[in-house]
Design a protein around this motif. Structure first.
Motif, PDB file in Angstrom:
ATOM      1  N   MET A 291      69.644  97.805  24.814  1.00 22.92           N
ATOM      2  CA  MET A 291      68.734  96.790  25.356  1.00 22.92           C
ATOM      3  C   MET A 291      68.410  95.756  24.291  1.00 22.92           C
ATOM      4  O   MET A 291      68.458  96.047  23.085  1.00 22.92           O
ATOM      5  N   ALA A 292      68.035  94.575  24.738  1.00 23.90           N
ATOM      6  CA  ALA A 292      67.743  93.496  23.801  1.00 23.90           C
ATOM      7  C   ALA A 292      66.578  92.646  24.289  1.00 23.90           C
ATOM      8  O   ALA A 292      66.259  92.643  25.481  1.00 23.90           O
ATOM      9  N   TRP A 293      65.978  91.932  23.358  1.00 23.69           N
ATOM     10  CA  TRP A 293      64.977  90.907  23.645  1.00 23.69           C
ATOM     11  C   TRP A 293      65.528  89.547  23.235  1.00 23.69           C
ATOM     12  O   TRP A 293      66.129  89.404  22.156  1.00 23.69           O
TER      13      TRP A 293
ATOM     14  N   ILE B 193      68.410  97.243  20.541  1.00 23.29           N
ATOM     15  CA  ILE B 193      68.265  98.659  20.228  1.00 23.29           C
ATOM     16  C   ILE B 193      69.312  99.427  21.017  1.00 23.29           C
ATOM     17  O   ILE B 193      69.598  99.077  22.170  1.00 23.29           O
ATOM     18  N   ASP B 194      69.880 100.471  20.408  1.00 22.06           N
ATOM     19  CA  ASP B 194      70.914 101.225  21.109  1.00 22.06           C
ATOM     20  C   ASP B 194      70.291 102.097  22.196  1.00 22.06           C
ATOM     21  O   ASP B 194      69.066 102.187  22.318  1.00 22.06           O
ATOM     22  N   SER B 195      71.140 102.723  22.979  1.00 24.86           N
ATOM     23  CA  SER B 195      70.661 103.439  24.162  1.00 24.86           C
ATOM     24  C   SER B 195      69.731 104.597  23.800  1.00 24.86           C
ATOM     25  O   SER B 195      68.796 104.895  24.541  1.00 24.86           O
ATOM     26  N   GLY B 196      69.977 105.226  22.668  1.00 21.34           N
ATOM     27  CA  GLY B 196      69.157 106.359  22.259  1.00 21.34           C
ATOM     28  C   GLY B 196      67.924 105.995  21.474  1.00 21.34           C
ATOM     29  O   GLY B 196      67.059 106.850  21.221  1.00 21.34           O
ATOM     30  N   GLY B 197      67.823 104.757  21.061  1.00 22.21           N
ATOM     31  CA  GLY B 197      66.657 104.299  20.318  1.00 22.21           C
ATOM     32  C   GLY B 197      66.715 104.520  18.825  1.00 22.21           C
ATOM     33  O   GLY B 197      65.706 104.350  18.139  1.00 22.21           O
TER      34      GLY B 197
END
Length: 134
Positions: A34-36, A51-55
Motif C-alpha cells: 500500500m502507498a500514500w 509499505i509492503d503487504s506484511g508491514g
C-alpha cells in the motif's frame, strides 16, 4: 478487490500533527503493498510512502523521509500515515492506493517507478483534504 476510504484530514496549524487512516473493505487487504500519495492544487499526484503487504518494509520519498511514518494493521484492514510537524506546503488532498499483487519484493533502487508512479497502482480511495495554515 478492495475498496479504500481515507479519513483523518482537516484544517490544522503549522507544527500540528495528523494521523490519516485508509480503511479497506472487501477482500484481500493483507495481500497488497500500500502507498500514500498527495496532490496539491495545480500539481501532479506525488508519491509519499509505501509499505509492503506484511508491514515490515517501508519506503519514503526523500521529501518526507524522517518526518512522516507509514504503517498498517492488517487485523483492522487499515493503513495509516502519521504526519507530525505539519507545514503549509503539506496542504494537499491525500490518497491511499493499493499496489498489484506480487510487487512486494521489487527493489525500489532498481525499479523506482513501481513505487512512485501513480499508474502502477490499481485501486485508490477518494482522498482526504489536509490544510495547514500559519
Amino acid at each position: 478487490q478492495v475498496q479504500l476510504a481515507e479519513s483523518g484530514g482537516g484544517l490544522v496549524h503549522a507544527g500540528d500533527s495528523l494521523r490519516l487512516s485508509c480503511t479497506a473493505s472487501g477482500r484481500g487487504f493483507a495481500i497488497y503493498a500500500m502507498a500514500w500519495f498527495r496532490q496539491a492544487p495545480a500539481k501532479e499526484r506525488s508519491f509519499l510512502a509505501r509499505i509492503d503487504s506484511g508491514g515490515s518494509t517501508t519506503y519514503y520519498h526523500e521529501s518526507v523521509r524522517g518526518r512522516f511514518t507509514i504503517s498498517r494493521d492488517n487485523t483492522k484492514n487499515t493503513l495509516y500515515l502519521q504526519m507530525p510537524r505539519l507545514r503549509p506546503e503539506d496542504t494537499a488532498i491525500y490518497y491511499c492506493a493499493a499496489a498489484p499483487v506480487g510487487t512486494d519484493d521489487i527493489d525500489p533502487r532498481q525499479y523506482r517507478s513501481y513505487y512512485v508512479d501513480p499508474q502502477r497502482y490499481h485501486t485508490w480511495g477518494q482522498g482526504t483534504q489536509v490544510t495547514v495554515s500559519w
